[in-house]
Structures are given as C-alpha cells and as structure tokens.
Enzyme design. Sequence first.
Site, PDB file in Angstrom:
ATOM      1  N   ILE A 197      16.429  -6.905   6.957  1.00 54.24           N
ATOM      2  CA  ILE A 197      17.420  -5.922   7.425  1.00 54.24           C
ATOM      3  C   ILE A 197      18.621  -5.974   6.481  1.00 54.24           C
ATOM      4  O   ILE A 197      19.057  -7.051   6.059  1.00 54.24           O
ATOM      5  CB  ILE A 197      17.807  -6.213   8.888  1.00 54.24           C
ATOM      6  CG1 ILE A 197      16.594  -5.875   9.785  1.00 54.24           C
ATOM      7  CG2 ILE A 197      19.031  -5.399   9.309  1.00 54.24           C
ATOM      8  CD1 ILE A 197      16.792  -6.099  11.260  1.00 54.24           C
ATOM      9  N   GLU A 214      23.356   1.765   9.366  1.00 49.72           N
ATOM     10  CA  GLU A 214      23.625   0.394   9.815  1.00 49.72           C
ATOM     11  C   GLU A 214      22.823  -0.001  11.064  1.00 49.72           C
ATOM     12  O   GLU A 214      22.772  -1.169  11.418  1.00 49.72           O
ATOM     13  CB  GLU A 214      25.139   0.210  10.045  1.00 49.72           C
ATOM     14  CG  GLU A 214      25.719   0.903  11.261  1.00 49.72           C
ATOM     15  CD  GLU A 214      25.879   2.425  11.104  1.00 49.72           C
ATOM     16  OE1 GLU A 214      25.519   2.969  10.037  1.00 49.72           O
ATOM     17  OE2 GLU A 214      26.338   3.066  12.059  1.00 49.72           O
ATOM     18  N   HIS A 217       8.536   3.647   8.716  1.00 47.47           N
ATOM     19  CA  HIS A 217       8.325   2.777   9.885  1.00 47.47           C
ATOM     20  C   HIS A 217       7.037   3.208  10.587  1.00 47.47           C
ATOM     21  O   HIS A 217       6.810   4.404  10.792  1.00 47.47           O
ATOM     22  CB  HIS A 217       9.520   2.876  10.844  1.00 47.47           C
ATOM     23  CG  HIS A 217       9.367   1.959  12.006  1.00 47.47           C
ATOM     24  ND1 HIS A 217       9.596   0.595  11.916  1.00 47.47           N
ATOM     25  CD2 HIS A 217       8.944   2.188  13.269  1.00 47.47           C
ATOM     26  CE1 HIS A 217       9.333   0.036  13.086  1.00 47.47           C
ATOM     27  NE2 HIS A 217       8.943   0.979  13.927  1.00 47.47           N
ATOM     28  N   MET A 249      10.730  -6.190   4.590  1.00 47.17           N
ATOM     29  CA  MET A 249      10.889  -6.814   5.903  1.00 47.17           C
ATOM     30  C   MET A 249      12.242  -7.506   6.102  1.00 47.17           C
ATOM     31  O   MET A 249      12.359  -8.430   6.895  1.00 47.17           O
ATOM     32  CB  MET A 249       9.741  -7.810   6.138  1.00 47.17           C
ATOM     33  CG  MET A 249       8.369  -7.176   6.073  1.00 47.17           C
ATOM     34  SD  MET A 249       8.189  -5.722   7.160  1.00 47.17           S
ATOM     35  CE  MET A 249       6.447  -5.360   6.940  1.00 47.17           C
ATOM     36  N   ASP A 254      16.341   1.034  11.936  1.00 49.23           N
ATOM     37  CA  ASP A 254      15.457   2.162  12.271  1.00 49.23           C
ATOM     38  C   ASP A 254      16.206   3.297  12.979  1.00 49.23           C
ATOM     39  O   ASP A 254      15.594   4.117  13.671  1.00 49.23           O
ATOM     40  CB  ASP A 254      14.256   1.712  13.129  1.00 49.23           C
ATOM     41  CG  ASP A 254      13.379   0.717  12.390  1.00 49.23           C
ATOM     42  OD1 ASP A 254      13.199   0.866  11.176  1.00 49.23           O
ATOM     43  OD2 ASP A 254      12.864  -0.218  13.039  1.00 49.23           O
ATOM     44  N   ALA A 290      -1.033   8.762   8.097  1.00 50.36           N
ATOM     45  CA  ALA A 290       0.367   9.176   8.254  1.00 50.36           C
ATOM     46  C   ALA A 290       1.262   8.630   7.140  1.00 50.36           C
ATOM     47  O   ALA A 290       1.776   9.387   6.325  1.00 50.36           O
ATOM     48  CB  ALA A 290       0.889   8.750   9.629  1.00 50.36           C
ATOM     49  N   GLU A 291       1.435   7.313   7.068  1.00 52.18           N
ATOM     50  CA  GLU A 291       2.427   6.748   6.128  1.00 52.18           C
ATOM     51  C   GLU A 291       2.184   7.169   4.683  1.00 52.18           C
ATOM     52  O   GLU A 291       3.118   7.582   3.983  1.00 52.18           O
ATOM     53  CB  GLU A 291       2.409   5.217   6.193  1.00 52.18           C
ATOM     54  CG  GLU A 291       2.846   4.661   7.523  1.00 52.18           C
ATOM     55  CD  GLU A 291       2.903   3.147   7.523  1.00 52.18           C
ATOM     56  OE1 GLU A 291       3.549   2.564   6.639  1.00 52.18           O
ATOM     57  OE2 GLU A 291       2.291   2.527   8.420  1.00 52.18           O
ATOM     58  N   ASN A 326      13.343   4.740   4.522  1.00 54.18           N
ATOM     59  CA  ASN A 326      12.435   3.697   5.027  1.00 54.18           C
ATOM     60  C   ASN A 326      11.247   4.362   5.695  1.00 54.18           C
ATOM     61  O   ASN A 326      11.374   5.433   6.282  1.00 54.18           O
ATOM     62  CB  ASN A 326      13.188   2.847   6.066  1.00 54.18           C
ATOM     63  CG  ASN A 326      12.315   1.763   6.689  1.00 54.18           C
ATOM     64  OD1 ASN A 326      11.616   1.036   5.984  1.00 54.18           O
ATOM     65  ND2 ASN A 326      12.347   1.658   8.005  1.00 54.18           N
ATOM     66  N   THR A 378       0.830  -1.212   0.000  1.00 53.80           N
ATOM     67  CA  THR A 378       0.000   0.000   0.000  1.00 53.80           C
ATOM     68  C   THR A 378       0.866   1.263   0.000  1.00 53.80           C
ATOM     69  O   THR A 378       0.464   2.283  -0.577  1.00 53.80           O
ATOM     70  CB  THR A 378      -0.976   0.048   1.198  1.00 53.80           C
ATOM     71  OG1 THR A 378      -0.245   0.136   2.414  1.00 53.80           O
ATOM     72  CG2 THR A 378      -1.889  -1.172   1.213  1.00 53.80           C
TER      73      THR A 378
END
Length: 203
Positions: free
Chosen positions: A95, A150, A112, A93, A153, A182-183, A110, A15
Amino acid sequence: MLKAAIAVLVSGGGTNLQALIDAQESGGNPDGEIVLVISNNPGAYALERAKKAGIETCVIDKKQCASQAEFESKIRAQLEEKHIDLIVLAGFMCILSADFTAAYDKRIINVHPSLIPAFCGKGYYGLKVHKAALDYGVKVTGATVHFVNEVPDGGEIIAQKAVEILPEDTPETLQRRVMETAEWIILPQAVAAVCKSIKGETT
Ligand code: GAR
C-alpha cells in the site's frame, strides 16, 4: 511528448505485466511505452518477463528499507530519473502512502480482482479476494481498474468487467478465470486510454 513513459510496479508472477507487454508489442498502446518495471520482491517472476521484453528492471526490497518513507523515496527516485508519466500497479502488493498518491494524482492506476466496492481495501489481495467472494457466495465477481488515491482500492473507477462464478470454483480456478476474461483485457485497454489522455494534455 512522443509517448507517455510508463512504470509498472509488481510483486509476483506478472501475468498482468505480460498482458501489458503483449498489448504494447501488438500496437495496442500507441501513446505509451513501458520503460521501467519495479518490484518490491527480488524473486518476482515478473522481473524475468520484463527482462525478456528488453525492459529495464529495478528491485526495491521493502524488507531492506528502514521505513515506508525510505521505501517510497527510493521508488520516487527511480520514477523521477526515468521521467515517468504513468505508474501502473499490476499485482503490486504494497500500500502506498497518501503523500505518494498525492504526488501522482490521476497518474497511478491499479487492477483489482473484484468488482469494487466488493471485496476490496486493506487485506484483500491476490487469492484472498477470490476466497472471500466464494465464502460470501456471490454468483458474479470480476475485475476493476481504477485510479489510486489515499484510500486503498478507493480511487475513481476507470473500467470494470463482470465474471460468472461457477459452482465448482476454487479460489485458484476463479482467480484464473478473472485474470483471463477480465484483468488481462481491461488493464491494457485502460492503460492505453489513460496514455492517450496524458498525451493529449501535454501536446
Ligand atoms: C492479480 O489478480 C491482481 O489483480 C491482484 O494480484 C494478482 C497479481 O497477478 N492484485 C491485487 O490483489 C491487488 N490488490 P499477476 O502478478 O500475475 O499480475
């Protein structure tokens, strides 16, 4: 450079990718263009969204890679082939290693689903973030867009937006409200702003 070339990395529903596509199609990102969508998950619905928008897609299944290094080198080969200027993690999803993030300093962003530094870092992704916020009992949560370094988040914050938590919220209702209010707003805005500054650096 005419426009910054963007790759969006996804794992699921997409989305946030859709919000980026919609913003682009309505002229919201004059300095950037999504040219590639990479998924680590062959079944991600995000891939269908990209195809519908005429954007090239590529699957790099982490489970088919012998190591993190192999997974990342396959991603990097795709990014280099398409001369990507900006990488957007939109519900990705996995890292990324310090080697990878150092190679794209200030060129990876990113989204979050919380107000960093709350409910973030390793193990906090997707619905787990919203469940943690409800379990803690906070009354306000939100979303954050940040540069990726590194530290999971942990990179510099670009934008944040707060979202109220309602007494009857479940992780699912809260996730939906955080996305909608928000996102899907701050991610396209931040991507457009970063593309503008990348273009400014190179012209
Ligand atoms: C979004 O809420 C995104 O912020 C979150 O996963 C969801 C993906 O939804 N990302 C993380 O938790 C990363 N740590 P989408 O696939 O519909 O965009």
